[in-house]
Write a protein that holds these residues in place. Sequence first.
Motif, PDB file in Angstrom:
ATOM      1  N   ILE A   6       0.838  -1.201   0.000  1.00 18.92           N
ATOM      2  CA  ILE A   6       0.000   0.000   0.000  1.00 18.92           C
ATOM      3  C   ILE A   6       0.874   1.252   0.000  1.00 18.92           C
ATOM      4  N   LEU A  65       2.175   1.814  -3.449  1.00 16.12           N
ATOM      5  CA  LEU A  65       1.123   2.393  -4.291  1.00 16.12           C
ATOM      6  C   LEU A  65       0.923   3.868  -3.976  1.00 16.12           C
ATOM      7  N   LEU A  71      -3.161   2.153 -13.520  1.00 10.23           N
ATOM      8  CA  LEU A  71      -3.066   2.017 -12.065  1.00 10.23           C
ATOM      9  C   LEU A  71      -4.371   1.492 -11.474  1.00 10.23           C
ATOM     10  N   VAL A  83      -4.756  -2.171  -9.680  1.00 13.55           N
ATOM     11  CA  VAL A  83      -5.179  -2.280  -8.275  1.00 13.55           C
ATOM     12  C   VAL A  83      -6.412  -3.174  -8.160  1.00 13.55           C
ATOM     13  N   LEU A 131      -5.314  -6.700  -8.625  1.00 14.02           N
ATOM     14  CA  LEU A 131      -4.584  -7.197  -7.464  1.00 14.02           C
ATOM     15  C   LEU A 131      -5.544  -7.662  -6.378  1.00 14.02           C
ATOM     16  N   VAL A 132      -6.591  -6.883  -6.135  1.00 10.91           N
ATOM     17  CA  VAL A 132      -7.591  -7.264  -5.127  1.00 10.91           C
ATOM     18  C   VAL A 132      -8.299  -8.559  -5.533  1.00 10.91           C
ATOM     19  N   MET A 138       2.740  -4.759  -9.654  1.00  9.71           N
ATOM     20  CA  MET A 138       3.073  -3.399  -9.232  1.00  9.71           C
ATOM     21  C   MET A 138       3.851  -2.634 -10.306  1.00  9.71           C
TER      22      MET A 138
END
Length: 367
Positions: free
Chosen positions: A16, A19, A105, A109, A112-113, A238
């Motif tokens: 986090i 990010l 981005l 994200v 990724l979740v 990332m």
Amino acid sequence: MNVPVWIWLATVAGLIVLLAIDLVVVDRKPHEVTVGEAARWVTFYIACAVLFGIGIWIFSGGTFAGEYFAGYITEYSLSVDNLFIFLVIMSAFSVPVIHQHKVLLVGIVLALVLRGIFIAVGAAAISQFSWVFYVFGAFLVYTAVKLSKSNLGKEGEEDYEENRVTKWARKLFPVTDEYHDGKTFTRINGKRFATPMFIVMIAIGSADLMFAVDSIPAIFGLTKEPFLVFAANAFALMGLRQLYFLLGGLLRRLVYLSIGLAVILGFIGVKMILEALHTNALPFINGGQPLNVPTVGIELSLSVIIGVLVITAVASLLKTRKDGRRETVATGGAPAPHGTPTTLGAPADPEANPAADEPREPAERRQ
């Protein structure tokens, strides 16, 4: 591998923070990402991934570190596959260059979740059902055969058709015909509209989720540790958007990428099936007893993965260089460019579509 809860929390918190730094530094002001800037960020993320692997080596041993690095390299190489789709989507929606990094981005994200959820489900299934490895292995072999026949990144294979998720989003929200800076929603005459930026983010996120169907089983074939699976996926994703801008036109020169990725997926699929047979408990196979079959160690796996990627990259570059020379001789001039980083996702020639600059009324719905 016994991973305390605080290690999980610290890892997630660290991601986090990365990010947040990315958001503050890169997304503070919309701009066109240069090759130099992208190179620095890619180097930074790779360095973070390597340092994380060294930490695993120090505290958990070389075996787990080898599994992490094999998983990371595999996921990172498979992510290049994603970049072709990103390129097609950006081009199809004519995303302004200064907003492309924001789209990537948000999409990454979201992916990724969702991958985190996939990993949790996959780990639970593997721990409860021994036959899952047979399924994963067979699926990877099937995917490898299918991928080897594809024309990844070649001309004629770049038409984009919106998936069901994107079409559903269009039905749920009225969408404007034009971008409104970097906004995802805007109000026109008091009515709320989604912008093409919102639809592009949905397209990127949902497309990357589809790739997880291949990549998650692949990495579980290299390590059964959920922590290592998550970390390898996270670090691979990332740095993905910076890699998009760094590679630029080089993407179209990786003509043998689909074959290389197919070999890797097929290798991991066979590895999973051999391991499943070695620890077999299914009653209809050898009476429920394990079979004395060879298994593939992580050292060999890592060597094969790196070797295939190196051969694929070198062969691709030699092939495109040779083709370029032939084209130069045939035409008596310079070969046609394969594309440049600054034009990714943007129309190559504004004059080719003069209607794009003409103002249009927002559509209530775009079919």
